[in-house]
Write an enzyme that holds these catalytic residues in place. Structure first.
Site, PDB file in Angstrom:
ATOM      1  N   LYS A 124      30.256  43.384   0.031  1.00 26.79           N
ATOM      2  CA  LYS A 124      31.346  43.658  -0.295  1.00 26.79           C
ATOM      3  C   LYS A 124      31.651  45.429  -0.764  1.00 26.79           C
ATOM      4  O   LYS A 124      30.723  45.617  -1.535  1.00 26.79           O
ATOM      5  CB  LYS A 124      31.604  43.068  -1.562  1.00 26.79           C
ATOM      6  CG  LYS A 124      31.345  41.595  -1.800  1.00 26.79           C
ATOM      7  CD  LYS A 124      31.313  40.451  -2.664  1.00 26.79           C
ATOM      8  CE  LYS A 124      31.492  39.539  -2.754  1.00 26.79           C
ATOM      9  NZ  LYS A 124      31.790  38.663  -4.234  1.00 26.79           N
ATOM     10  N   TYR A 168      38.335  33.106   1.589  1.00 29.25           N
ATOM     11  CA  TYR A 168      38.707  32.428   0.197  1.00 29.25           C
ATOM     12  C   TYR A 168      39.191  30.935  -0.352  1.00 29.25           C
ATOM     13  O   TYR A 168      39.178  31.212  -1.369  1.00 29.25           O
ATOM     14  CB  TYR A 168      38.541  33.342  -1.422  1.00 29.25           C
ATOM     15  CG  TYR A 168      37.032  34.269  -1.057  1.00 29.25           C
ATOM     16  CD1 TYR A 168      36.091  33.796  -1.619  1.00 29.25           C
ATOM     17  CD2 TYR A 168      37.419  36.181  -0.501  1.00 29.25           C
ATOM     18  CE1 TYR A 168      34.505  34.923  -1.741  1.00 29.25           C
ATOM     19  CE2 TYR A 168      35.920  36.637  -1.022  1.00 29.25           C
ATOM     20  CZ  TYR A 168      34.821  36.125  -1.426  1.00 29.25           C
ATOM     21  OH  TYR A 168      33.742  37.101  -1.391  1.00 29.25           O
ATOM     22  N   ASN A 186      30.450  41.998  -7.604  1.00 28.41           N
ATOM     23  CA  ASN A 186      29.103  41.628  -7.640  1.00 28.41           C
ATOM     24  C   ASN A 186      28.187  42.403  -6.478  1.00 28.41           C
ATOM     25  O   ASN A 186      27.506  41.885  -6.077  1.00 28.41           O
ATOM     26  CB  ASN A 186      29.183  40.607  -8.570  1.00 28.41           C
ATOM     27  CG  ASN A 186      30.171  39.420  -7.602  1.00 28.41           C
ATOM     28  OD1 ASN A 186      30.389  39.800  -6.388  1.00 28.41           O
ATOM     29  ND2 ASN A 186      29.934  38.596  -8.030  1.00 28.41           N
ATOM     30  N   HIS A 241      28.481  38.433  -1.210  1.00 24.55           N
ATOM     31  CA  HIS A 241      28.892  37.213  -1.053  1.00 24.55           C
ATOM     32  C   HIS A 241      27.250  36.398  -0.124  1.00 24.55           C
ATOM     33  O   HIS A 241      26.998  37.076   0.988  1.00 24.55           O
ATOM     34  CB  HIS A 241      29.902  36.740  -0.203  1.00 24.55           C
ATOM     35  CG  HIS A 241      29.833  35.554  -0.236  1.00 24.55           C
ATOM     36  ND1 HIS A 241      30.965  34.649  -0.643  1.00 24.55           N
ATOM     37  CD2 HIS A 241      29.631  35.184   0.905  1.00 24.55           C
ATOM     38  CE1 HIS A 241      30.351  33.775  -0.234  1.00 24.55           C
ATOM     39  NE2 HIS A 241      30.351  33.892   1.269  1.00 24.55           N
ATOM     40  N   GLU A 272      31.373  31.017   7.867  1.00 23.86           N
ATOM     41  CA  GLU A 272      31.219  32.027   7.341  1.00 23.86           C
ATOM     42  C   GLU A 272      30.809  33.004   8.535  1.00 23.86           C
ATOM     43  O   GLU A 272      31.444  34.109   8.395  1.00 23.86           O
ATOM     44  CB  GLU A 272      30.962  32.220   5.566  1.00 23.86           C
ATOM     45  CG  GLU A 272      31.684  31.667   5.341  1.00 23.86           C
ATOM     46  CD  GLU A 272      30.597  31.185   3.651  1.00 23.86           C
ATOM     47  OE1 GLU A 272      30.330  32.477   3.061  1.00 23.86           O
ATOM     48  OE2 GLU A 272      31.766  30.841   2.477  1.00 23.86           O
TER      49      GLU A 272
HETATM   50  P1  ATP Z   1      30.242  34.088  -3.544  1.00 20.03           P
HETATM   51  O1  ATP Z   1      31.065  33.366  -3.781  1.00 20.03           O
HETATM   52  O2  ATP Z   1      30.821  35.643  -3.680  1.00 20.03           O
HETATM   53  O3  ATP Z   1      28.885  34.293  -2.884  1.00 20.03           O
HETATM   54  P2  ATP Z   1      30.247  33.132  -6.026  1.00 20.03           P
HETATM   55  O4  ATP Z   1      29.803  31.728  -5.186  1.00 20.03           O
HETATM   56  O5  ATP Z   1      28.518  33.331  -6.632  1.00 20.03           O
HETATM   57  O6  ATP Z   1      30.117  34.262  -5.482  1.00 20.03           O
HETATM   58  P3  ATP Z   1      32.397  32.366  -6.219  1.00 20.03           P
HETATM   59  O7  ATP Z   1      32.847  30.747  -8.202  1.00 20.03           O
HETATM   60  O8  ATP Z   1      32.136  31.576  -5.028  1.00 20.03           O
HETATM   61  O9  ATP Z   1      30.857  32.719  -6.848  1.00 20.03           O
HETATM   62  O10 ATP Z   1      33.937  33.194  -6.792  1.00 20.03           O
HETATM   63  C1  ATP Z   1      33.670  33.822  -5.905  1.00 20.03           C
HETATM   64  C2  ATP Z   1      34.009  35.764  -5.544  1.00 20.03           C
HETATM   65  O11 ATP Z   1      34.815  35.619  -6.517  1.00 20.03           O
HETATM   66  C3  ATP Z   1      32.613  36.026  -6.732  1.00 20.03           C
HETATM   67  O12 ATP Z   1      31.495  36.740  -5.489  1.00 20.03           O
HETATM   68  C4  ATP Z   1      33.291  37.330  -8.008  1.00 20.03           C
HETATM   69  O13 ATP Z   1      33.632  38.303  -6.551  1.00 20.03           O
HETATM   70  C5  ATP Z   1      35.363  36.763  -7.486  1.00 20.03           C
HETATM   71  N1  ATP Z   1      35.002  35.989  -8.588  1.00 20.03           N
HETATM   72  C6  ATP Z   1      34.676  34.275  -9.504  1.00 20.03           C
HETATM   73  N2  ATP Z   1      34.903  34.273 -10.431  1.00 20.03           N
HETATM   74  C7  ATP Z   1      35.339  35.848 -11.611  1.00 20.03           C
HETATM   75  C8  ATP Z   1      36.369  35.141 -12.205  1.00 20.03           C
HETATM   76  N3  ATP Z   1      36.192  34.768 -13.418  1.00 20.03           N
HETATM   77  N4  ATP Z   1      36.390  36.767 -12.776  1.00 20.03           N
HETATM   78  C9  ATP Z   1      37.054  37.521 -11.969  1.00 20.03           C
HETATM   79  N5  ATP Z   1      36.138  38.088 -10.291  1.00 20.03           N
HETATM   80  C10 ATP Z   1      35.948  36.395 -10.545  1.00 20.03           C
HETATM   81 MG    MG Z   2      30.753  30.878  -3.759  1.00 21.07          MG
END
Ligand code: ATP
Ligand code: MG
Length: 131
Positions: free
Chosen positions: A9, A49, A112, A115, A126
């Site tokens: 990212k 997303y 973070n 992804h 994706e």
């Molecule tokens: P990813 O899909 O990026 O691998 P993930 O599956 O661990 O991550 P998801 O719940 O799918 O997490 O959330 C997608 C992305 O949205 C997260 O990686 C993060 O960048 C963002 N995100 C998730 N939760 C929050 C939150 N509470 N506040 C801000 N951003 C968030």
């Molecule tokens: Mg996710």
């Protein structure tokens, strides 16, 4: 052999840790099959997303993911989807197991670093954004 997507990212590409993240993939048994950098348009980011469209963080997430370069990496390994999610670690870097990519490189629950696709079906969907 199963294939999945790791996406580096914008926070991580800006900090010049692409190479170190790829090294972690290789050290953990993943074969790099293809790599492509890109800059998401808003429309692409909203589609990527779309499952999060109703979440309170959706607008911030789209702004963040369109704010800079991302790198899509197609990797191959046995049980690639599950193994990559384990190597990536918890969404919140503070909760991620030591040694995981997010524990090492993540800045916050939003920024973070990476992804990883969370199912075989989502990996196909994706990967098609990049390859
Ligand atoms: P990813 O899909 O990026 O691998 P993930 O599956 O661990 O991550 P998801 O719940 O799918 O997490 O959330 C997608 C992305 O949205 C997260 O990686 C993060 O960048 C963002 N995100 C998730 N939760 C929050 C939150 N509470 N506040 C801000 N951003 C968030
Ligand atoms: Mg996710």
């Amino acid at each position: 052999m199963e294939r999945t997507l790791l996406m580096i990212k914008p926070d991580a590409t800006a900090r010049n840790v692409i190479g170190r993240i790829i090294s972690m993939l290789e050290e953990n048994g993943f074969k790099v099959v293809a790599i492509k950098s890109k800059h998401f348009s808003r429309e692409e980011a909203e589609r990527f997303y779309e499952v999060h469209r109703d979440k309170p963080f959706f607008d911030d997430l789209v702004n963040y993911i369109t704010s800079g370069m991302v790198v899509g990496i197609m990797v191959e390994r046995e049980n690639a989807v599950k193994a990559l999610r384990e190597l990536v670690g918890a969404t919140n870097p503070k909760e991620a197991r030591p040694g995981t990519i997010r524990a090492v490189f993540g800045e916050s629950i939003e920024r973070n670093a990476v992804h990883a696709s969370d199912s075989y079906e989502n990996a196909q969907r994706e990967l098609s954004f990049f390859f």
